[in-house]
Design a protein around this motif. Structure first.
Motif, PDB file in Angstrom:
ATOM      1  N   GLY A  58      25.271 -77.839  41.877  1.00 21.53           N
ATOM      2  CA  GLY A  58      25.185 -78.131  43.305  1.00 21.53           C
ATOM      3  C   GLY A  58      23.856 -77.678  43.877  1.00 21.53           C
ATOM      4  O   GLY A  58      22.791 -78.084  43.425  1.00 21.53           O
ATOM      5  N   LEU A  59      23.908 -76.807  44.864  1.00 20.97           N
ATOM      6  CA  LEU A  59      22.691 -76.266  45.479  1.00 20.97           C
ATOM      7  C   LEU A  59      22.336 -74.903  44.905  1.00 20.97           C
ATOM      8  O   LEU A  59      21.567 -74.148  45.505  1.00 20.97           O
ATOM      9  N   LEU A  60      22.900 -74.603  43.734  1.00 24.50           N
ATOM     10  CA  LEU A  60      22.637 -73.335  43.064  1.00 24.50           C
ATOM     11  C   LEU A  60      22.096 -73.584  41.668  1.00 24.50           C
ATOM     12  O   LEU A  60      22.231 -74.671  41.117  1.00 24.50           O
ATOM     13  N   MET A  61      21.486 -72.555  41.093  1.00 31.42           N
ATOM     14  CA  MET A  61      21.124 -72.546  39.686  1.00 31.42           C
ATOM     15  C   MET A  61      21.936 -71.440  39.026  1.00 31.42           C
ATOM     16  O   MET A  61      22.025 -70.325  39.551  1.00 31.42           O
ATOM     17  N   VAL A  62      22.550 -71.740  37.885  1.00 31.41           N
ATOM     18  CA  VAL A  62      23.395 -70.781  37.175  1.00 31.41           C
ATOM     19  C   VAL A  62      22.698 -70.366  35.886  1.00 31.41           C
ATOM     20  O   VAL A  62      22.292 -71.210  35.082  1.00 31.41           O
ATOM     21  N   TYR A  63      22.569 -69.059  35.669  1.00 28.51           N
ATOM     22  CA  TYR A  63      21.965 -68.560  34.442  1.00 28.51           C
ATOM     23  C   TYR A  63      22.900 -68.802  33.256  1.00 28.51           C
ATOM     24  O   TYR A  63      24.056 -68.387  33.271  1.00 28.51           O
ATOM     25  N   VAL A  64      22.384 -69.455  32.211  1.00 27.75           N
ATOM     26  CA  VAL A  64      23.141 -69.634  30.980  1.00 27.75           C
ATOM     27  C   VAL A  64      22.553 -68.805  29.845  1.00 27.75           C
ATOM     28  O   VAL A  64      23.162 -68.689  28.778  1.00 27.75           O
ATOM     29  N   GLU A  65      21.376 -68.239  30.063  1.00 24.49           N
ATOM     30  CA  GLU A  65      20.767 -67.295  29.120  1.00 24.49           C
ATOM     31  C   GLU A  65      19.855 -66.381  29.926  1.00 24.49           C
ATOM     32  O   GLU A  65      19.220 -66.817  30.898  1.00 24.49           O
ATOM     33  N   HIS A  66      19.810 -65.126  29.546  1.00 23.51           N
ATOM     34  CA  HIS A  66      18.996 -64.163  30.291  1.00 23.51           C
ATOM     35  C   HIS A  66      18.520 -63.074  29.345  1.00 23.51           C
ATOM     36  O   HIS A  66      19.300 -62.557  28.540  1.00 23.51           O
ATOM     37  N   VAL A  67      17.242 -62.735  29.445  1.00 23.09           N
ATOM     38  CA  VAL A  67      16.644 -61.691  28.619  1.00 23.09           C
ATOM     39  C   VAL A  67      15.859 -60.754  29.522  1.00 23.09           C
ATOM     40  O   VAL A  67      15.034 -61.199  30.331  1.00 23.09           O
ATOM     41  N   SER A  68      16.120 -59.457  29.401  1.00 24.52           N
ATOM     42  CA  SER A  68      15.379 -58.454  30.153  1.00 24.52           C
ATOM     43  C   SER A  68      14.540 -57.624  29.191  1.00 24.52           C
ATOM     44  O   SER A  68      14.971 -57.362  28.058  1.00 24.52           O
ATOM     45  N   PRO A  69      13.375 -57.188  29.619  1.00 26.11           N
ATOM     46  CA  PRO A  69      12.550 -56.339  28.754  1.00 26.11           C
ATOM     47  C   PRO A  69      13.192 -54.970  28.591  1.00 26.11           C
ATOM     48  O   PRO A  69      14.013 -54.553  29.402  1.00 26.11           O
ATOM     49  N   ARG A  70      12.814 -54.259  27.538  1.00 27.41           N
ATOM     50  CA  ARG A  70      13.362 -52.936  27.299  1.00 27.41           C
ATOM     51  C   ARG A  70      12.623 -51.899  28.136  1.00 27.41           C
ATOM     52  O   ARG A  70      11.956 -50.994  27.638  1.00 27.41           O
ATOM     53  N   VAL A  87      12.736 -50.715  34.585  1.00 28.43           N
ATOM     54  CA  VAL A  87      12.661 -51.537  35.786  1.00 28.43           C
ATOM     55  C   VAL A  87      12.781 -53.007  35.398  1.00 28.43           C
ATOM     56  O   VAL A  87      11.925 -53.551  34.713  1.00 28.43           O
ATOM     57  N   ALA A  88      13.859 -53.640  35.813  1.00 25.21           N
ATOM     58  CA  ALA A  88      14.065 -55.060  35.531  1.00 25.21           C
ATOM     59  C   ALA A  88      14.997 -55.627  36.587  1.00 25.21           C
ATOM     60  O   ALA A  88      15.718 -54.884  37.256  1.00 25.21           O
ATOM     61  N   LEU A  89      14.977 -56.944  36.758  1.00 26.19           N
ATOM     62  CA  LEU A  89      15.860 -57.569  37.723  1.00 26.19           C
ATOM     63  C   LEU A  89      17.300 -57.451  37.249  1.00 26.19           C
ATOM     64  O   LEU A  89      17.613 -57.729  36.101  1.00 26.19           O
ATOM     65  N   GLN A  90      18.180 -57.034  38.124  1.00 25.64           N
ATOM     66  CA  GLN A  90      19.580 -56.798  37.760  1.00 25.64           C
ATOM     67  C   GLN A  90      20.380 -58.098  37.854  1.00 25.64           C
ATOM     68  O   GLN A  90      21.191 -58.298  38.747  1.00 25.64           O
ATOM     69  N   LEU A  91      20.125 -58.986  36.912  1.00 17.83           N
ATOM     70  CA  LEU A  91      20.825 -60.259  36.840  1.00 17.83           C
ATOM     71  C   LEU A  91      21.333 -60.459  35.421  1.00 17.83           C
ATOM     72  O   LEU A  91      20.916 -59.749  34.498  1.00 17.83           O
ATOM     73  N   GLU A  92      22.224 -61.424  35.231  1.00 17.85           N
ATOM     74  CA  GLU A  92      22.822 -61.637  33.917  1.00 17.85           C
ATOM     75  C   GLU A  92      23.317 -63.066  33.805  1.00 17.85           C
ATOM     76  O   GLU A  92      23.248 -63.840  34.774  1.00 17.85           O
ATOM     77  N   VAL A  93      23.784 -63.443  32.613  1.00 17.28           N
ATOM     78  CA  VAL A  93      24.371 -64.770  32.411  1.00 17.28           C
ATOM     79  C   VAL A  93      25.526 -64.951  33.396  1.00 17.28           C
ATOM     80  O   VAL A  93      26.365 -64.079  33.563  1.00 17.28           O
ATOM     81  N   GLY A  94      25.526 -66.093  34.069  1.00  8.90           N
ATOM     82  CA  GLY A  94      26.528 -66.359  35.099  1.00  8.90           C
ATOM     83  C   GLY A  94      26.032 -66.117  36.503  1.00  8.90           C
ATOM     84  O   GLY A  94      26.668 -66.559  37.466  1.00  8.90           O
ATOM     85  N   SER A  95      24.900 -65.427  36.656  1.00 12.71           N
ATOM     86  CA  SER A  95      24.341 -65.210  37.990  1.00 12.71           C
ATOM     87  C   SER A  95      23.980 -66.546  38.616  1.00 12.71           C
ATOM     88  O   SER A  95      23.509 -67.465  37.931  1.00 12.71           O
ATOM     89  N   ARG A  96      24.202 -66.661  39.918  1.00  9.79           N
ATOM     90  CA  ARG A  96      23.924 -67.910  40.640  1.00  9.79           C
ATOM     91  C   ARG A  96      22.916 -67.635  41.741  1.00  9.79           C
ATOM     92  O   ARG A  96      23.115 -66.746  42.571  1.00  9.79           O
ATOM     93  N   LEU A  97      21.859 -68.419  41.740  1.00 10.74           N
ATOM     94  CA  LEU A  97      20.763 -68.237  42.682  1.00 10.74           C
ATOM     95  C   LEU A  97      20.527 -69.532  43.449  1.00 10.74           C
ATOM     96  O   LEU A  97      20.771 -70.619  42.924  1.00 10.74           O
ATOM     97  N   PRO A  98      20.027 -69.437  44.684  1.00 13.11           N
ATOM     98  CA  PRO A  98      19.779 -70.654  45.475  1.00 13.11           C
ATOM     99  C   PRO A  98      18.689 -71.524  44.871  1.00 13.11           C
ATOM    100  O   PRO A  98      17.605 -71.047  44.555  1.00 13.11           O
ATOM    101  N   LEU A  99      18.995 -72.792  44.712  1.00  9.13           N
ATOM    102  CA  LEU A  99      18.038 -73.726  44.117  1.00  9.13           C
ATOM    103  C   LEU A  99      16.746 -73.796  44.920  1.00  9.13           C
ATOM    104  O   LEU A  99      15.654 -73.768  44.359  1.00  9.13           O
TER     105      LEU A  99
END
Length: 266
Positions: free
Chosen positions: A122-134, A137-149
Motif C-alpha cells: 500500500g502506502l508503506l514499505m515492509v522490510y523483508v531483510e535487514h542487516v545491522s552493523p556490529r 549505534v544502529a537503527l532499531q528496525l527489523e524484518v517486518g518493520s513498516r515505513l512510510p513509502l
C-alpha cells in the motif's frame, strides 16, 4: 486512521470477486506493528476505520482461529501463532532475499550503516531483510518493520522505478489522505524521480525522522516486480555529503548487481 482496502488500489464496489469480510480481517492483522504488539478493540477500530462492533466480531473470530491471542490482563490482543507460518512461508519463497543478503551484509559492515530490503504494501514499505552493523549505534528496525513509502529513501526509490500508472495511483491516495502535507510530499517524490534518473539512487535526509539519513535504490526483478534497498544510520554518523557521494553510489551499485544476479547468465 488506516483503511487498508483503499491502499490496495482496489475499489471493492467495482470488483464482484472482492470479499469484503476477508479484507476486514486482514485489516485487523495489519494494524499490529513491532512498536505496538498489543492492541485493544478501540485501538483497532481507530486504526482500521471499522466500527467497534465489527472489530469485536473480527477479533473474536481471529482469536478462535489462532491468528490473534487475547491477553486478559491487558484486555488487548496480540498476533497469535497462527500468523507465524504464513509470514515464514512468504519470506522463504522470496529468492531475492538469498541473492541480496550477502551483498547487504558486506555493505553494512563496510559502511557501518544498516541495510534493508523492502517490498511495497500500500502506502508503506515492509522490510523483508535487514542487516545491522556490529556496532552499538544502529537503527532499531527489523524484518517486518513498516515505513512510510513517501518519506523514506527506500519508498522513494520504489516510487521512482515504478510505472507511471502506479505513481499516479499513489499520488491520488496520498493527496486524499494527507491534503495538508501533500505539496511537500509531492515535491519529495518528484525530486526522487529526478535523482533516480540522474544518479541511480534516492535519499531521505531527515524527511522521515529528523535524526535519520539514508539512501535508497530500487531493484527491478525479471518478472516485473520492483523491490527496494536502503542504507541508513543516525544523522550524526551519516551526513548529507556522505549519503550523496559514498552511500548512494555504493547502494546503487549493489542494486544493479542484484538485478544482474536475478536475471541469471546471458
Amino acid at each position: 486512521m488506516r483503511k487498508r482496502a483503499a491502499e490496495a488500489e482496489v475499489d471493492p464496489g467495482e470488483d464482484r470477486q472482492f470479499v469484503a469480510a476477508i479484507a476486514r480481517g486482514f485489516d485487523i492483522l495489519h494494524a499490529f506493528r513491532a512498536e505496538d504488539p498489543m492492541l485493544g478493540n478501540q485501538e483497532l477500530a481507530e486504526r482500521t476505520g471499522l466500527p467497534r462492533a465489527t472489530v469485536s466480531r473480527l477479533t473474536h473470530t481471529l482469536t478462535r482461529l489462532g491468528y490473534l491471542t487475547y491477553l486478559p490482563r491487558f484486555a488487548k490482543y496480540q498476533l497469535g501463532l497462527g500468523a507465524v507460518p504464513l509470514g515464514q512461508l512468504a519470506l522463504a519463497n522470496m529468492s531475492i532475499r538469498r541473492l541480496a543478503a550477502p551483498l547487504m551484509r558486506a555493505l553494512s559492515e563496510e559502511t557501518q550503516a544498516s541495510t534493508s530490503l523492502g517490498k511495497r504494501d500500500g502506502l508503506l514499505m515492509v522490510y523483508v531483510e535487514h542487516v545491522s552493523p556490529r556496532t552499538a549505534v544502529a537503527l532499531q528496525l527489523e524484518v517486518g518493520s513498516r515505513l512510510p513509502l513517501a518519506l523514506t529513501a527506500m519508498g522513494r526509490a520504489w516510487y521512482a522505478r515504478s510505472g507511471e500508472a502506479e505513481r499516479e495511483a499513489i499520488d491520488r491516495d496520498l493527496a486524499a489522505r494527507q491534503p495538508g502535507e501533500w505539496p511537500a510530499i509531492r515535491d519529495g517524490l518528484r525530486e526522487a524521480v529526478a535523482m533516480q534518473e540522474e544518479l541511480g539512487f534516492t535519499a531521505s535526509l531527515g524527511d522521515w525522522q529528523a535524526t535519520v539519513h539514508a539512501a535508497g535504490a530500487a531493484v527491478a526483478l525479471p518478472g516485473g516486480e520492483v523491490v527496494a534497498l536502503n542504507c541508513g544510520a543516525p544523522a550524526f554518523m551519516l551526513g548529507r555529503e556522505r549519503v550523496m557521494t559514498e552511500i548512494g553510489p555504493r547502494l546503487a551499485a549493489v542494486a544493479r548487481r542484484i538485478e544482474a544476479m536475478a536475471r541469471g547468465p546471458g
